[in-house]
Design a protein around this motif. Sequence first.
Motif, PDB file in Angstrom:
ATOM      1  N   GLY A 152      59.066  41.073  32.894  1.00 41.15           N
ATOM      2  CA  GLY A 152      59.452  42.131  33.827  1.00 41.15           C
ATOM      3  C   GLY A 152      58.977  43.496  33.404  1.00 41.15           C
ATOM      4  O   GLY A 152      59.327  44.495  34.031  1.00 41.15           O
ATOM      5  N   LYS A 153      58.159  43.567  32.353  1.00 44.53           N
ATOM      6  CA  LYS A 153      57.686  44.850  31.838  1.00 44.53           C
ATOM      7  C   LYS A 153      56.190  45.000  32.079  1.00 44.53           C
ATOM      8  O   LYS A 153      55.473  44.026  32.237  1.00 44.53           O
ATOM      9  CB  LYS A 153      57.976  44.966  30.344  1.00 44.53           C
ATOM     10  N   GLY A 154      55.752  46.256  32.078  1.00 45.93           N
ATOM     11  CA  GLY A 154      54.339  46.525  32.282  1.00 45.93           C
ATOM     12  C   GLY A 154      53.999  46.567  33.757  1.00 45.93           C
ATOM     13  O   GLY A 154      54.865  46.525  34.631  1.00 45.93           O
ATOM     14  N   GLU A 155      52.729  46.634  34.071  1.00 45.16           N
ATOM     15  CA  GLU A 155      52.269  46.718  35.447  1.00 45.16           C
ATOM     16  C   GLU A 155      52.173  45.327  36.058  1.00 45.16           C
ATOM     17  O   GLU A 155      51.872  44.351  35.381  1.00 45.16           O
ATOM     18  CB  GLU A 155      50.905  47.404  35.508  1.00 45.16           C
ATOM     19  N   MET A 156      52.433  45.245  37.355  1.00 49.73           N
ATOM     20  CA  MET A 156      52.326  43.958  38.034  1.00 49.73           C
ATOM     21  C   MET A 156      50.895  43.430  37.961  1.00 49.73           C
ATOM     22  O   MET A 156      50.670  42.255  37.722  1.00 49.73           O
ATOM     23  CB  MET A 156      52.739  44.089  39.498  1.00 49.73           C
ATOM     24  N   TYR A 157      49.942  44.328  38.170  1.00 51.43           N
ATOM     25  CA  TYR A 157      48.536  43.944  38.083  1.00 51.43           C
ATOM     26  C   TYR A 157      47.910  44.614  36.873  1.00 51.43           C
ATOM     27  O   TYR A 157      48.122  45.802  36.638  1.00 51.43           O
ATOM     28  CB  TYR A 157      47.785  44.345  39.355  1.00 51.43           C
ATOM     29  N   PRO A 158      47.134  43.872  36.092  1.00 46.58           N
ATOM     30  CA  PRO A 158      46.499  44.449  34.906  1.00 46.58           C
ATOM     31  C   PRO A 158      45.604  45.620  35.288  1.00 46.58           C
ATOM     32  O   PRO A 158      45.057  45.680  36.384  1.00 46.58           O
ATOM     33  CB  PRO A 158      45.675  43.280  34.334  1.00 46.58           C
ATOM     34  N   ALA A 159      45.491  46.547  34.347  1.00 46.68           N
ATOM     35  CA  ALA A 159      44.643  47.721  34.594  1.00 46.68           C
ATOM     36  C   ALA A 159      43.222  47.320  34.915  1.00 46.68           C
ATOM     37  O   ALA A 159      42.525  47.994  35.657  1.00 46.68           O
ATOM     38  CB  ALA A 159      44.668  48.648  33.374  1.00 46.68           C
ATOM     39  N   ALA A 160      42.762  46.200  34.386  1.00 43.10           N
ATOM     40  CA  ALA A 160      41.393  45.748  34.630  1.00 43.10           C
ATOM     41  C   ALA A 160      41.137  45.501  36.102  1.00 43.10           C
ATOM     42  O   ALA A 160      40.035  45.655  36.596  1.00 43.10           O
ATOM     43  CB  ALA A 160      41.108  44.472  33.837  1.00 43.10           C
ATOM     44  N   SER A 161      42.214  45.109  36.834  1.00 44.34           N
ATOM     45  CA  SER A 161      42.049  44.844  38.258  1.00 44.34           C
ATOM     46  C   SER A 161      41.663  46.115  39.005  1.00 44.34           C
ATOM     47  O   SER A 161      40.851  46.095  39.910  1.00 44.34           O
ATOM     48  CB  SER A 161      43.346  44.274  38.838  1.00 44.34           C
ATOM     49  N   THR A 162      42.257  47.254  38.598  1.00 43.59           N
ATOM     50  CA  THR A 162      41.945  48.515  39.249  1.00 43.59           C
ATOM     51  C   THR A 162      40.503  48.915  39.004  1.00 43.59           C
ATOM     52  O   THR A 162      39.791  49.332  39.912  1.00 43.59           O
ATOM     53  CB  THR A 162      42.882  49.620  38.739  1.00 43.59           C
ATOM     54  N   SER A 163      40.054  48.765  37.771  1.00 44.44           N
ATOM     55  CA  SER A 163      38.673  49.129  37.462  1.00 44.44           C
ATOM     56  C   SER A 163      37.703  48.196  38.151  1.00 44.44           C
ATOM     57  O   SER A 163      36.610  48.608  38.549  1.00 44.44           O
ATOM     58  CB  SER A 163      38.451  49.100  35.948  1.00 44.44           C
ATOM     59  N   ALA A 164      38.084  46.931  38.304  1.00 41.38           N
ATOM     60  CA  ALA A 164      37.184  45.979  38.952  1.00 41.38           C
ATOM     61  C   ALA A 164      36.987  46.334  40.414  1.00 41.38           C
ATOM     62  O   ALA A 164      35.900  46.170  40.971  1.00 41.38           O
ATOM     63  CB  ALA A 164      37.750  44.565  38.824  1.00 41.38           C
ATOM     64  N   VAL A 165      38.075  46.820  41.058  1.00 38.14           N
ATOM     65  CA  VAL A 165      37.962  47.210  42.459  1.00 38.14           C
ATOM     66  C   VAL A 165      36.944  48.318  42.634  1.00 38.14           C
ATOM     67  O   VAL A 165      36.229  48.381  43.632  1.00 38.14           O
ATOM     68  CB  VAL A 165      39.351  47.646  42.993  1.00 38.14           C
ATOM     69  N   GLN A 166      36.883  49.199  41.641  1.00 43.66           N
ATOM     70  CA  GLN A 166      36.002  50.356  41.734  1.00 43.66           C
ATOM     71  C   GLN A 166      34.574  50.038  41.277  1.00 43.66           C
ATOM     72  O   GLN A 166      33.689  50.871  41.402  1.00 43.66           O
ATOM     73  CB  GLN A 166      36.576  51.489  40.890  1.00 43.66           C
ATOM     74  N   HIS A 167      34.351  48.865  40.764  1.00 40.39           N
ATOM     75  CA  HIS A 167      33.022  48.524  40.259  1.00 40.39           C
ATOM     76  C   HIS A 167      32.043  48.437  41.417  1.00 40.39           C
ATOM     77  O   HIS A 167      32.336  47.853  42.465  1.00 40.39           O
ATOM     78  CB  HIS A 167      33.073  47.187  39.519  1.00 40.39           C
ATOM     79  N   GLU A 168      30.869  48.992  41.249  1.00 43.64           N
ATOM     80  CA  GLU A 168      29.908  49.069  42.344  1.00 43.64           C
ATOM     81  C   GLU A 168      29.411  47.708  42.789  1.00 43.64           C
ATOM     82  O   GLU A 168      28.895  47.555  43.902  1.00 43.64           O
ATOM     83  CB  GLU A 168      28.717  49.938  41.923  1.00 43.64           C
TER      84      GLU A 168
END
Length: 278
Positions: A152-168
Motif C-alpha cells: 500500500g506504499k509508494g506510487e501505484m504506477y512505477p516512475a518508469a511508466s511515466t518516462s516511458a509514456v514520454q519516450h519519443e
Amino acid sequence: MSVQDVIERIAASYSVSSQKALAEALDVPANNISSWIQRESVPYKAVVKCALDTGADLHWLVEGEFANAKLTDKPAPKGKALYNEILSTGGRPVLRRILDAYGFQMQKDLGDLLDISSGTISTWVRREFFPGDVVVTCALDTGVSLNWLATGKGEMYPAASTSAVQHEAALSIPKYRHESGELKEAGMWLLDRSLAPSSVDSLNFIEGLNAGWLVDTSAQKIGNGRWFIRIDDVLDVFDVVRLPGGKVRLTNHSADFECNVTEIEPFGVVIFTLEKHV
C-alpha cells in the motif's frame, strides 16, 4: 460512491483489516466505523486525516481513481521488517488494492478473470491471508507497482511508466476493457510508433479476456474487415463481409448472421489483433 469502498481504501492505506484497528488509527470510537456505513455517510475528516497520516492520494481515497496511490518519503523497510509488513496487510486491504488495480467493483469480477472461486476470495478476507500469487499476477497483468500492491506504499504506477509514456518511440493511447458488451476505462496503453497509422488521434486499445485490439474510431463507413460494432446498445467485435443490397454478414466466436447495414452502428475498425495463446 460507495462508503464501504471509501472505508476499505482508508483501511488499506493504514494496512489494517478490522474496524477496531481502523478506529484506533483514526482516533475515533470503534462504533463510528459501522455508523458511517449504516448511514452511508462519507467520513471526510477521516479521509483527510488518512491522507495526512499515510500520504494516500485524496482522489483515490474518495473516488478510487488516481495517478499515485501514495507519495511518501519514509524509508522503505527491508528484510524481516518488510516481510512482516507484507503479511500484516493481507485480507481485505490487499484485496481492495487488487480490485482497484483491475478496475473491478465486485469480488466476482476478479474471480471470473482469474478463475478463482468466491469462497477462496472470501477466505482471504476472513483469515487475513496475503495471496502472493495473485498479487504478482496482478502486477504483471496491470503494470501497477508490486510494492504498492503488496504494502500500500509508494506510487501505484512505477516512475518508469511515466518516462516511458514520454519516450519519443512510443505513443500513449486510451485503453479500455471490453466487459459484458461495454467499454470500461483502464488507463493508457503504449504503442510503438512504427505500428501506428498516419493518424493517431482516434486510436484506442481495447482489451478482452483472451485478445486485445487496436481500434481506429474515426472509421465509420463499414467495409470488409474486423470491426467493433454496437447492436442494440451492446458492443462486440465482428468480422464483416459486405453483401449486395445493403446487407452485411457478421461473424465472431459466438455468432454468424446477416442483417441490413442500417441495423448496426460502427464503433471503429480493428487495425490489428493481439491474441493470447494459453
